[in-house]
Design a protein around this motif. Structure first.
Motif, PDB file in Angstrom:
ATOM      1  N   VAL A 169      -7.627  -1.493  -6.968  1.00 55.93           N
ATOM      2  CA  VAL A 169      -7.882  -2.685  -6.178  1.00 55.93           C
ATOM      3  C   VAL A 169      -9.397  -2.487  -6.029  1.00 55.93           C
ATOM      4  CG1 VAL A 169      -8.092  -3.806  -3.764  1.00 55.93           C
ATOM      5  CG2 VAL A 169      -5.659  -3.136  -5.050  1.00 55.93           C
ATOM      6  N   GLN A 170     -10.132  -1.394  -5.571  1.00 57.98           N
ATOM      7  CA  GLN A 170     -11.381  -1.343  -5.187  1.00 57.98           C
ATOM      8  C   GLN A 170     -12.231  -1.565  -6.644  1.00 57.98           C
ATOM      9  OE1 GLN A 170     -12.420   1.962  -2.841  1.00 57.98           O
ATOM     10  NE2 GLN A 170     -11.041   0.937  -1.226  1.00 57.98           N
ATOM     11  N   VAL A 195       7.307  -2.348  -2.474  1.00 57.97           N
ATOM     12  CA  VAL A 195       6.466  -2.720  -1.359  1.00 57.97           C
ATOM     13  C   VAL A 195       5.225  -1.754  -0.833  1.00 57.97           C
ATOM     14  CG1 VAL A 195       6.785  -2.378   1.460  1.00 57.97           C
ATOM     15  CG2 VAL A 195       8.271  -3.809   0.048  1.00 57.97           C
ATOM     16  N   LYS A 196       5.610  -0.471  -1.402  1.00 55.91           N
ATOM     17  CA  LYS A 196       4.460   0.344  -1.096  1.00 55.91           C
ATOM     18  C   LYS A 196       3.200   0.042  -2.002  1.00 55.91           C
ATOM     19  CE  LYS A 196       6.952   4.581   0.233  1.00 55.91           C
ATOM     20  NZ  LYS A 196       7.542   5.879  -0.263  1.00 55.91           N
ATOM     21  N   ARG A 197       3.633  -0.409  -3.111  1.00 54.63           N
ATOM     22  CA  ARG A 197       2.258  -1.054  -4.074  1.00 54.63           C
ATOM     23  C   ARG A 197       1.435  -1.960  -3.418  1.00 54.63           C
ATOM     24  NH1 ARG A 197       5.078  -1.460 -10.155  1.00 54.63           N
ATOM     25  NH2 ARG A 197       5.467   0.526 -10.417  1.00 54.63           N
ATOM     26  N   ILE A 198       2.230  -2.889  -2.882  1.00 52.11           N
ATOM     27  CA  ILE A 198       1.429  -4.015  -2.194  1.00 52.11           C
ATOM     28  C   ILE A 198       0.957  -3.635  -0.870  1.00 52.11           C
ATOM     29  CG2 ILE A 198       1.684  -6.253  -1.270  1.00 52.11           C
ATOM     30  CD1 ILE A 198       1.993  -6.094  -4.192  1.00 52.11           C
ATOM     31  N   ARG A 199       1.059  -2.831  -0.159  1.00 53.17           N
ATOM     32  CA  ARG A 199       0.674  -2.196   1.301  1.00 53.17           C
ATOM     33  C   ARG A 199      -0.507  -1.624   0.667  1.00 53.17           C
ATOM     34  NH1 ARG A 199       6.201  -0.020   4.334  1.00 53.17           N
ATOM     35  NH2 ARG A 199       6.775  -2.260   5.185  1.00 53.17           N
ATOM     36  N   ALA A 200      -0.502  -0.639  -0.412  1.00 54.15           N
ATOM     37  CA  ALA A 200      -1.530   0.031  -0.824  1.00 54.15           C
ATOM     38  C   ALA A 200      -2.675  -0.795  -1.201  1.00 54.15           C
ATOM     39  CB  ALA A 200      -1.160   1.099  -1.759  1.00 54.15           C
ATOM     40  N   ALA A 201      -2.519  -1.770  -1.914  1.00 55.67           N
ATOM     41  CA  ALA A 201      -3.404  -2.775  -2.416  1.00 55.67           C
ATOM     42  C   ALA A 201      -4.013  -3.527  -1.183  1.00 55.67           C
ATOM     43  CB  ALA A 201      -2.666  -3.799  -3.274  1.00 55.67           C
ATOM     44  N   ALA A 202      -3.051  -4.025  -0.301  1.00 49.41           N
ATOM     45  CA  ALA A 202      -3.686  -4.954   0.796  1.00 49.41           C
ATOM     46  C   ALA A 202      -4.628  -3.815   1.592  1.00 49.41           C
ATOM     47  CB  ALA A 202      -2.611  -5.549   1.849  1.00 49.41           C
ATOM     48  N   ASP A 203      -4.049  -2.543   1.806  1.00 48.79           N
ATOM     49  CA  ASP A 203      -4.995  -1.830   2.779  1.00 48.79           C
ATOM     50  C   ASP A 203      -6.218  -1.277   2.139  1.00 48.79           C
ATOM     51  OD1 ASP A 203      -3.180  -1.728   4.656  1.00 48.79           O
ATOM     52  OD2 ASP A 203      -2.192   0.155   4.194  1.00 48.79           O
ATOM     53  N   GLY A 219      -0.547   3.219 -12.123  1.00 46.41           N
ATOM     54  CA  GLY A 219      -0.107   4.297 -11.354  1.00 46.41           C
ATOM     55  C   GLY A 219       0.776   3.806 -10.160  1.00 46.41           C
ATOM     56  N   GLU A 220       0.861   4.990  -9.571  1.00 51.32           N
ATOM     57  CA  GLU A 220       1.538   4.978  -7.995  1.00 51.32           C
ATOM     58  C   GLU A 220       0.514   4.508  -7.028  1.00 51.32           C
ATOM     59  OE1 GLU A 220       4.937   5.342  -8.050  1.00 51.32           O
ATOM     60  OE2 GLU A 220       4.462   5.392 -10.250  1.00 51.32           O
ATOM     61  N   PRO A 221       1.076   4.430  -5.860  1.00 55.44           N
ATOM     62  CA  PRO A 221       0.524   3.591  -4.638  1.00 55.44           C
ATOM     63  C   PRO A 221      -1.289   3.869  -4.645  1.00 55.44           C
ATOM     64  CG  PRO A 221       2.445   3.829  -3.863  1.00 55.44           C
ATOM     65  CD  PRO A 221       2.484   4.552  -5.233  1.00 55.44           C
ATOM     66  N   MET A 222      -1.513   5.351  -4.696  1.00 52.40           N
ATOM     67  CA  MET A 222      -2.760   5.774  -4.545  1.00 52.40           C
ATOM     68  C   MET A 222      -3.583   5.103  -5.879  1.00 52.40           C
ATOM     69  SD  MET A 222      -5.010   7.290  -2.845  1.00 52.40           S
ATOM     70  CE  MET A 222      -4.332   8.213  -1.641  1.00 52.40           C
ATOM     71  N   ASN A 223      -2.977   5.106  -6.956  1.00 53.73           N
ATOM     72  CA  ASN A 223      -3.653   4.439  -8.203  1.00 53.73           C
ATOM     73  C   ASN A 223      -3.802   3.127  -7.797  1.00 53.73           C
ATOM     74  OD1 ASN A 223      -1.463   6.766  -9.146  1.00 53.73           O
ATOM     75  ND2 ASN A 223      -3.616   6.782 -10.651  1.00 53.73           N
ATOM     76  N   VAL A 224      -2.905   2.351  -7.246  1.00 56.73           N
ATOM     77  CA  VAL A 224      -2.848   0.848  -6.864  1.00 56.73           C
ATOM     78  C   VAL A 224      -4.150   0.516  -6.205  1.00 56.73           C
ATOM     79  CG1 VAL A 224      -1.980  -1.105  -5.778  1.00 56.73           C
ATOM     80  CG2 VAL A 224      -0.447   0.539  -7.039  1.00 56.73           C
ATOM     81  N   ALA A 225      -4.488   1.516  -5.004  1.00 55.22           N
ATOM     82  CA  ALA A 225      -5.553   1.506  -4.166  1.00 55.22           C
ATOM     83  C   ALA A 225      -6.783   1.605  -4.915  1.00 55.22           C
ATOM     84  CB  ALA A 225      -5.546   2.573  -3.056  1.00 55.22           C
ATOM     85  N   ARG A 226      -7.242   2.520  -5.892  1.00 50.96           N
ATOM     86  CA  ARG A 226      -8.416   2.597  -6.768  1.00 50.96           C
ATOM     87  C   ARG A 226      -8.376   1.363  -7.550  1.00 50.96           C
ATOM     88  NH1 ARG A 226      -9.884   5.769 -11.826  1.00 50.96           N
ATOM     89  NH2 ARG A 226     -11.990   5.994 -11.446  1.00 50.96           N
TER      90      ARG A 226
END
Length: 301
Positions: free
Chosen positions: A104-105, A141-149, A95-102
């Protein structure tokens, strides 16, 4: 017996240390927990969980049809089976950056040591097929930033994969790799490089480890570990090799069984019962606590 003797955090830390050493690490693609045990016994450096393999095992093409829960479930089964670090293909992050964050966790909870997020449009397709499309630099870039954060363990390896080489050439791939490292990527996965010189160009452009995908029937030649190490590569994956070997043997065995009415001719090619019992550590289970439950290992031959 049972699962890994190392915690996920230990495996992540050890992967970081191995990468810092500058040596080339080999990660065969595991398609089952049992194949994972064999990879460890054979002395490899890590295991890879391929999105293409997860899709294929479900009888699906690698076009973004799998879900996060399916990938995380298989990643957990594989990661917990080995003391080696597991690297998992997280596609576009589902998905989009928020999905990427989920994502990763969720994969962090599954016990993997690292994961890679790619810059294809969602839904993606196999990286060595034609007709791919990539997102713009800002989205990548937003995907990777979201993942790293999003990661909670700072040792979790966040790798960025870029597929832009097949569309816009090597110079675009070099530029995209630099942007992804600036965004927080700990390593770079440049997909479908044409030759060793292209790997060298990527390795020279970034100061993080670079991964080479040595998949059969793809865009890249199947280079040796020495060739890749000389080019500066630090991780090499063989994502579908074991699945292809296994399914080739399965097909030949079925053909023989159908043609002759017996599997007798294929028995010499099979893993013996004794070897299977060694892999699943039958003896370890019998010795675990005989006061609670005891049984004899069946005759092995």
């Amino acid at each position: 017996m049972l699962y890994s003797t190392r915690t996920a955090s230990e495996k992540r830390r050890l992967l970081r240390e191995r990468l810092a050493s500058g040596e080339l690490l080999q990660f065969p693609g595991a398609f089952t927990p049992l194949s994972t045990a064999l990879i460890q016994q054979k002395g490899f450096d890590g295991v890879y969980v391929s999105g293409a393999v997860v899709s294929a095992e479900l009888g699906l093409p690698d076009i973004g049809l799998t879900t996060l829960s399916e990938v995380a479930g298989r990643a957990q089964q594989i990661a917990r089976m080995t003391d080696l670090p597991a690297l998992v293909d997280a596609d576009t992050g589902f998905g989009e950056p928020m999905n990427v964050a989920r994502t990763v966790q969720t994969l962090e909870d599954a016990g993997v040591a690292g994961l890679h997020i790619e810059d294809q449009v969602n839904p993606k397709r196999c990286g060595h097929l034609d007709g791919k499309a990539v997102v713009d630099a800002d989205t990548a870039v937003k995907r990777i930033r979201a993942a790293a954060d999003a990661r909670r363990d700072p040792d979790l390896l966040i790798m960025a994969r870029t597929d832009i080489r097949a569309l816009d050439g090597l110079a675009a791939a070099v530029d995209r790799a630099k942007q992804l490292v600036d965004a927080g990527a700990d390593a770079i996965f440049p997909e479908a490089m044409a030759d060793l010189a292209e790997f060298e160009a990527i390795c020279s452009a970034v100061d993080v480890p670079v991964l080479a995908n040595m998949t059969e029937f793809g865009k890249s030649e199947l280079f040796t570990t020495q060739q890749l190490a000389d080019a500066g590569v630090r991780i090499v994956i063989y994502p579908v090799t074991l699945l292809r070997l296994a399914m080739g043997a399965v097909e030949r065995g079925l053909d023989e069984l159908r043609a002759s009415g017996t599997q007798a001719a294929t028995v010499p090619d099979m893993l013996t019962r004794k070897r299977l019992y060694e892999l699943i550590d039958y003896s370890g289970y019998t010795a675990f606590d005989s006061a609670v439950f005891d049984f004899e290992v069946p005759g092995a031959h």
